[in-house]
Write an enzyme that holds these catalytic residues in place. Structure first.
Site, mmCIF file in Angstrom:
data_model
loop_
_atom_site.group_PDB
_atom_site.id
_atom_site.type_symbol
_atom_site.label_atom_id
_atom_site.label_comp_id
_atom_site.label_asym_id
_atom_site.label_seq_id
_atom_site.Cartn_x
_atom_site.Cartn_y
_atom_site.Cartn_z
ATOM 1 N N ARG A 185 0.832 -1.389 0.344
ATOM 2 C CA ARG A 185 -0.017 -0.050 0.026
ATOM 3 C C ARG A 185 0.716 1.307 0.144
ATOM 4 O O ARG A 185 1.595 1.652 0.970
ATOM 5 C CB ARG A 185 -0.926 -0.036 1.272
ATOM 6 C CG ARG A 185 -2.038 -1.024 1.144
ATOM 7 C CD ARG A 185 -2.766 -1.114 0.075
ATOM 8 N NE ARG A 185 -4.040 -1.859 0.289
ATOM 9 C CZ ARG A 185 -5.002 -2.213 -0.743
ATOM 10 N NH1 ARG A 185 -4.777 -1.203 -2.193
ATOM 11 N NH2 ARG A 185 -5.872 -2.849 -0.501
ATOM 12 N N ALA A 241 -10.217 -6.908 -0.597
ATOM 13 C CA ALA A 241 -11.012 -5.462 -0.786
ATOM 14 C C ALA A 241 -10.801 -4.975 -2.172
ATOM 15 O O ALA A 241 -10.021 -5.200 -3.030
ATOM 16 C CB ALA A 241 -10.610 -4.202 -0.021
ATOM 17 N N GLU A 276 -13.701 -9.082 -6.535
ATOM 18 C CA GLU A 276 -12.520 -9.034 -5.720
ATOM 19 C C GLU A 276 -11.892 -10.397 -4.926
ATOM 20 O O GLU A 276 -10.616 -10.456 -4.860
ATOM 21 C CB GLU A 276 -12.501 -7.855 -4.688
ATOM 22 C CG GLU A 276 -12.710 -6.607 -5.276
ATOM 23 C CD GLU A 276 -11.618 -6.067 -6.078
ATOM 24 O OE1 GLU A 276 -10.470 -6.515 -5.832
ATOM 25 O OE2 GLU A 276 -11.745 -5.075 -6.987
ATOM 26 N N GLU A 317 -1.239 -6.068 -6.978
ATOM 27 C CA GLU A 317 -1.824 -7.374 -6.574
ATOM 28 C C GLU A 317 -0.944 -8.529 -7.339
ATOM 29 O O GLU A 317 -0.852 -9.677 -6.995
ATOM 30 C CB GLU A 317 -3.274 -7.490 -7.344
ATOM 31 C CG GLU A 317 -4.313 -6.690 -6.376
ATOM 32 C CD GLU A 317 -5.419 -6.818 -6.821
ATOM 33 O OE1 GLU A 317 -5.754 -7.559 -7.913
ATOM 34 O OE2 GLU A 317 -6.610 -5.702 -6.552
ATOM 35 N N GLU A 370 -8.417 -11.490 -5.839
ATOM 36 C CA GLU A 370 -7.259 -11.304 -4.732
ATOM 37 C C GLU A 370 -6.854 -12.600 -4.200
ATOM 38 O O GLU A 370 -5.736 -12.829 -3.896
ATOM 39 C CB GLU A 370 -7.606 -10.126 -3.937
ATOM 40 C CG GLU A 370 -7.770 -8.817 -4.630
ATOM 41 C CD GLU A 370 -7.699 -7.721 -3.514
ATOM 42 O OE1 GLU A 370 -7.754 -7.941 -2.225
ATOM 43 O OE2 GLU A 370 -7.737 -6.816 -3.939
#
Length: 185
Positions: A62, A74, A91, A140, A95
């Protein structure tokens, strides 16, 4: 009635995922003031609980906090006409490489209402099965999936391993919902 009144709004910045606006407001006493806020299309998070009581979390970079963050899957509600649940399903597959047979909204929250109108819906997903993972985006591509016992959440929050607010809220809400369901059974 709050007594506050919005007079006007001007766009300062627009990006692919959000925009920044300056609001011109009047307080209850009639005095003018301004606030700068971020406008966001909303987001979803998913607490994927396996039959053995573990939860699949993702660890991804992040940029805003310059850290690898352990969090529930998320995503931003960035596709026109897509429902919150459809975004959550997409998602979870992208993910965590998971599909779920049961979906339950746990809570809807404003993430930081002092500066943003971002609205997040947190879902509980159960009846999990593996599916094709389709990472979307640079971060990702470097993400990992980790399974953590739901019973260990308190310790992971206390030691700072879990710091993302929607993750902490979602895990606590899921744990409570599952406990309530087990008591009623």
């Amino acid at each position: 009635m709050t007594g506050f009144r919005r007079v006007s709004e001007e766009e300062l910045l627009r990006t692919r995922l959000f925009r920044v606006d300056r609001l011109h407001l009047i307080d209850p006493a009639g005095h003018g003031f301004e606030r700068v806020v971020m406008r966001h299309p909303g987001a979803v998070t998913v607490v994927p609980v396996h039959d053995d009581g573990t939860v699949s979390l993702v660890r991804q970079y992040r940029a805003a906090v310059d850290a690898m963050v352990l969090e529930i899957p998320a995503g931003t509600r960035d596709r026109d006409g897509e429902s919150a649940e459809a975004t959550a399903r997409r998602e979870l597959a992208e993910e965590a490489g998971l599909a779920a047979t049961t979906w339950e909204p746990l809570v809807e929250t404003w993430n930081t209402p002092g500066v943003s109108d971002q609205h997040t819906t947190i879902f509980l997903a159960t009846g999990l099965t593996p599916c094709e993972s389709k990472p979307d985006g640079v971060e990702e591509g470097y993400m990992s999936v980790e399974r953590v016992p739901l019973a260990e959440v308190d310790g992971l929050v206390a030691d700072g391993t879990l710091r993302d607010e929607t993750t902490v809220l979602g895990l606590y809400m899921a744990r409570q919902r599952l406990a309530d369901t087990a008591r009623r059974a």
